[in-house]
Motif scaffolding. Structure first.
Motif, PDB file in Angstrom:
ATOM      1  N   PHE A 113       1.813  10.147  -3.695  1.00 30.78           N
ATOM      2  CA  PHE A 113       0.927  10.332  -2.542  1.00 30.78           C
ATOM      3  C   PHE A 113      -0.320  11.152  -2.888  1.00 30.78           C
ATOM      4  O   PHE A 113      -0.918  11.790  -2.015  1.00 30.78           O
ATOM      5  CB  PHE A 113       1.684  10.981  -1.373  1.00 30.78           C
ATOM      6  CG  PHE A 113       2.852  10.156  -0.893  1.00 30.78           C
ATOM      7  CD1 PHE A 113       2.655   9.082  -0.044  1.00 30.78           C
ATOM      8  CD2 PHE A 113       4.140  10.441  -1.321  1.00 30.78           C
ATOM      9  CE1 PHE A 113       3.728   8.308   0.386  1.00 30.78           C
ATOM     10  CE2 PHE A 113       5.219   9.674  -0.900  1.00 30.78           C
ATOM     11  CZ  PHE A 113       5.013   8.605  -0.053  1.00 30.78           C
ATOM     12  N   SER A 156      -5.820  15.020   3.069  1.00 29.39           N
ATOM     13  CA  SER A 156      -4.855  14.692   2.039  1.00 29.39           C
ATOM     14  C   SER A 156      -3.583  15.494   2.281  1.00 29.39           C
ATOM     15  O   SER A 156      -3.554  16.445   3.084  1.00 29.39           O
ATOM     16  CB  SER A 156      -5.417  15.019   0.656  1.00 29.39           C
ATOM     17  OG  SER A 156      -5.552  16.432   0.511  1.00 29.39           O
ATOM     18  N   ALA A 189       0.837  -1.205   0.000  1.00 23.99           N
ATOM     19  CA  ALA A 189       0.000   0.000   0.000  1.00 23.99           C
ATOM     20  C   ALA A 189       0.870   1.252   0.000  1.00 23.99           C
ATOM     21  O   ALA A 189       0.587   2.218  -0.715  1.00 23.99           O
ATOM     22  CB  ALA A 189      -0.937  -0.013   1.199  1.00 23.99           C
ATOM     23  N   TYR A 190       1.918   1.225   0.803  1.00 26.02           N
ATOM     24  CA  TYR A 190       2.808   2.383   0.851  1.00 26.02           C
ATOM     25  C   TYR A 190       3.502   2.580  -0.493  1.00 26.02           C
ATOM     26  O   TYR A 190       3.597   3.709  -0.994  1.00 26.02           O
ATOM     27  CB  TYR A 190       3.852   2.219   1.955  1.00 26.02           C
ATOM     28  CG  TYR A 190       4.831   3.377   1.992  1.00 26.02           C
ATOM     29  CD1 TYR A 190       4.475   4.583   2.589  1.00 26.02           C
ATOM     30  CD2 TYR A 190       6.078   3.276   1.406  1.00 26.02           C
ATOM     31  CE1 TYR A 190       5.350   5.661   2.602  1.00 26.02           C
ATOM     32  CE2 TYR A 190       6.967   4.343   1.407  1.00 26.02           C
ATOM     33  CZ  TYR A 190       6.595   5.527   2.006  1.00 26.02           C
ATOM     34  OH  TYR A 190       7.464   6.602   2.001  1.00 26.02           O
ATOM     35  N   TYR A 243       6.892   8.044   8.107  1.00 24.61           N
ATOM     36  CA  TYR A 243       5.828   7.365   7.345  1.00 24.61           C
ATOM     37  C   TYR A 243       4.506   7.347   8.117  1.00 24.61           C
ATOM     38  O   TYR A 243       3.809   6.329   8.187  1.00 24.61           O
ATOM     39  CB  TYR A 243       6.250   5.936   6.992  1.00 24.61           C
ATOM     40  CG  TYR A 243       7.656   5.834   6.457  1.00 24.61           C
ATOM     41  CD1 TYR A 243       7.970   6.357   5.200  1.00 24.61           C
ATOM     42  CD2 TYR A 243       8.684   5.261   7.204  1.00 24.61           C
ATOM     43  CE1 TYR A 243       9.268   6.290   4.709  1.00 24.61           C
ATOM     44  CE2 TYR A 243       9.975   5.188   6.718  1.00 24.61           C
ATOM     45  CZ  TYR A 243      10.271   5.698   5.464  1.00 24.61           C
ATOM     46  OH  TYR A 243      11.554   5.644   4.986  1.00 24.61           O
ATOM     47  N   ASP A 266      -3.301  10.143  -3.613  1.00 22.71           N
ATOM     48  CA  ASP A 266      -4.533   9.672  -2.972  1.00 22.71           C
ATOM     49  C   ASP A 266      -4.294   9.198  -1.535  1.00 22.71           C
ATOM     50  O   ASP A 266      -5.124   8.514  -0.949  1.00 22.71           O
ATOM     51  CB  ASP A 266      -5.190   8.557  -3.797  1.00 22.71           C
ATOM     52  CG  ASP A 266      -4.277   7.355  -4.007  1.00 22.71           C
ATOM     53  OD1 ASP A 266      -3.126   7.384  -3.509  1.00 22.71           O
ATOM     54  OD2 ASP A 266      -4.709   6.393  -4.661  1.00 22.71           O
ATOM     55  N   TRP A 267      -3.168   9.589  -0.977  1.00 25.49           N
ATOM     56  CA  TRP A 267      -2.860   9.265   0.422  1.00 25.49           C
ATOM     57  C   TRP A 267      -3.694  10.157   1.344  1.00 25.49           C
ATOM     58  O   TRP A 267      -3.957  11.328   1.045  1.00 25.49           O
ATOM     59  CB  TRP A 267      -1.379   9.505   0.678  1.00 25.49           C
ATOM     60  CG  TRP A 267      -0.966   9.436   2.119  1.00 25.49           C
ATOM     61  CD1 TRP A 267      -0.577   8.332   2.810  1.00 25.49           C
ATOM     62  CD2 TRP A 267      -0.882  10.534   3.038  1.00 25.49           C
ATOM     63  NE1 TRP A 267      -0.264   8.667   4.115  1.00 25.49           N
ATOM     64  CE2 TRP A 267      -0.437  10.015   4.279  1.00 25.49           C
ATOM     65  CE3 TRP A 267      -1.136  11.894   2.938  1.00 25.49           C
ATOM     66  CZ2 TRP A 267      -0.247  10.816   5.396  1.00 25.49           C
ATOM     67  CZ3 TRP A 267      -0.959  12.705   4.041  1.00 25.49           C
ATOM     68  CH2 TRP A 267      -0.513  12.162   5.263  1.00 25.49           C
ATOM     69  N   THR A 268      -4.132   9.595   2.452  1.00 25.05           N
ATOM     70  CA  THR A 268      -4.936  10.354   3.417  1.00 25.05           C
ATOM     71  C   THR A 268      -4.450  10.078   4.826  1.00 25.05           C
ATOM     72  O   THR A 268      -4.243   8.922   5.218  1.00 25.05           O
ATOM     73  CB  THR A 268      -6.420   9.964   3.316  1.00 25.05           C
ATOM     74  OG1 THR A 268      -6.901  10.244   1.995  1.00 25.05           O
ATOM     75  CG2 THR A 268      -7.257  10.766   4.312  1.00 25.05           C
ATOM     76  N   HIS A 282       1.406   4.315  -2.932  1.00 23.90           N
ATOM     77  CA  HIS A 282       1.354   5.760  -2.687  1.00 23.90           C
ATOM     78  C   HIS A 282       2.600   6.453  -3.232  1.00 23.90           C
ATOM     79  O   HIS A 282       2.511   7.535  -3.813  1.00 23.90           O
ATOM     80  CB  HIS A 282       1.238   6.034  -1.188  1.00 23.90           C
ATOM     81  CG  HIS A 282      -0.112   5.750  -0.608  1.00 23.90           C
ATOM     82  ND1 HIS A 282      -1.275   6.273  -1.146  1.00 23.90           N
ATOM     83  CD2 HIS A 282      -0.481   5.005   0.474  1.00 23.90           C
ATOM     84  CE1 HIS A 282      -2.305   5.866  -0.425  1.00 23.90           C
ATOM     85  NE2 HIS A 282      -1.856   5.097   0.556  1.00 23.90           N
ATOM     86  N   MET A 304       0.858   7.393   8.989  1.00 24.66           N
ATOM     87  CA  MET A 304      -0.349   7.074   8.234  1.00 24.66           C
ATOM     88  C   MET A 304      -1.632   7.449   8.981  1.00 24.66           C
ATOM     89  O   MET A 304      -2.630   7.808   8.372  1.00 24.66           O
ATOM     90  CB  MET A 304      -0.397   5.564   7.918  1.00 24.66           C
ATOM     91  CG  MET A 304       0.769   5.047   7.111  1.00 24.66           C
ATOM     92  SD  MET A 304       0.701   5.602   5.375  1.00 24.66           S
ATOM     93  CE  MET A 304       2.162   6.639   5.332  1.00 24.66           C
ATOM     94  N   ALA A 360       3.866   3.317   8.398  1.00 28.76           N
ATOM     95  CA  ALA A 360       3.865   2.325   7.327  1.00 28.76           C
ATOM     96  C   ALA A 360       5.051   1.378   7.394  1.00 28.76           C
ATOM     97  O   ALA A 360       5.007   0.299   6.795  1.00 28.76           O
ATOM     98  CB  ALA A 360       3.857   3.020   5.961  1.00 28.76           C
ATOM     99  N   TYR A 401       6.384  17.821   6.102  1.00 31.88           N
ATOM    100  CA  TYR A 401       6.253  17.312   4.736  1.00 31.88           C
ATOM    101  C   TYR A 401       7.360  17.857   3.826  1.00 31.88           C
ATOM    102  O   TYR A 401       7.405  17.545   2.635  1.00 31.88           O
ATOM    103  CB  TYR A 401       4.871  17.632   4.154  1.00 31.88           C
ATOM    104  CG  TYR A 401       4.409  19.063   4.365  1.00 31.88           C
ATOM    105  CD1 TYR A 401       4.983  20.131   3.680  1.00 31.88           C
ATOM    106  CD2 TYR A 401       3.369  19.333   5.267  1.00 31.88           C
ATOM    107  CE1 TYR A 401       4.553  21.427   3.883  1.00 31.88           C
ATOM    108  CE2 TYR A 401       2.933  20.636   5.474  1.00 31.88           C
ATOM    109  CZ  TYR A 401       3.522  21.681   4.776  1.00 31.88           C
ATOM    110  OH  TYR A 401       3.100  22.970   4.982  1.00 31.88           O
TER     111      TYR A 401
END
Length: 258
Positions: free
Chosen positions: A93, A111, A84-85, A226, A95-97, A88, A228, A165, A196
């Motif tokens: 990323f 997001s 999954a990571y 990481y 669609d990463w939330t 992303h 999540m 993650a 970020y």
């Protein structure tokens, strides 16, 4: 630069490093009851010292940009082997939330773009690793306090937990996933951010993309990479090993103040 704690808490840092080094160098000792009692007592002294001698709002030292380390060491996981990571990573990323739940009135799902729109903080600080090395880096991100205020913590919330993650040696099991936690004093501290960006660029995968916790008054293993999901909880005893973090469950101190 802003207000500083130029005294690096020699005694406190020494206690934290000594106990973690003891465990890292001789893992069998961590199972001995007398060793656990010693480590618990040094942790209590570290926490008491920082809470008593240093204001809860005092800032860790911040540096000038020309003091940034030419190479910032990437420690621990540098590219999580999680499908999954990796998906992303492949799509930047997009669609990463990040979710924030638990003991809150308003659960959040944000997001990376949402986080970048929020007020941010930039700080140049020193990362002190329990292994004995240090690096100076520039971090930009959203203050954790802003997210907690938006989520509206319930009165019984006492700790903030970060689920990550990366998998450290127990692939495929929940116990292998990295997690970390901090108390409310550090959660609302102005230098506690979800970064970020690093050194003026998008946070690299090796350093925890898309989001890395920075808790500048504690040792490096508290700086979860990481990230999540985030959860507000009343206690830590029912979380996995019961000590509030991946390394803490293996004998490290929960409070790693410097």
């Amino acid at each position: 630069m802003s207000g500083k704690i130029d005294r690096r808490g020699f005694l406190k840092r020494g206690l934290a490093i000594t106990s973690a080094a003891l465990l890292g160098g001789c893992e069998g000792l961590s199972d001995q009851p007398w060793v656990k009692r010693i480590l618990d007592s040094t942790e209590n002294l570290t926490l008491f010292s920082q809470r008593t001698l240093v204001s809860s709002s005092a800032l860790a030292r911040e540096y000038a940009e020309d003091e940034i380390s030419p190479k910032f060491r990437a420690n621990g996981s540098t590219n999580p082997d999680d499908s999954a990571y990796q998906a992303h990573v492949a799509n930047g990323f997009a669609d990463w939330t990040l979710t924030l739940g638990g003991l809150v009135e308003q659960p959040l799902a944000l997001s990376l773009a949402d986080l970048r729109k929020m007020p941010s903080r930039t700080q140049v600080t020193r990362h002190d690793c329990v292994e004995g090395w240090s690096c100076i880096g520039k971090w930009k991100g959203v203050p954790l306090k802003a997210l907690l205020e938006e989520a509206r913590l319930k009165p019984e919330a006492r700790y903030i937990v970060f689920y990550c993650a990366d998998d450290l040696g127990e692939t495929g099991t929940e116990a292998g996933k990295y997690y970390e936690s901090i108390g409310m004093v550090d959660a609302v501290h102005p230098q506690t951010i979800l970064a970020y960006e690093m050194n003026g660029e998008t946070l690299p995968v090796a350093h925890g993309a898309p989001l890395r916790l920075r808790v500048e008054r504690q040792l490096g293993y508290k700086m979860a990479k990481y990230v999540m999901a985030i959860e507000a909880v009343a206690g830590l005893a029912d979380l996995r090993g019961g000590r509030g973090g991946f390394w803490e469950d293996r004998g490290y101190e929960w409070y790693a103040g410097i």
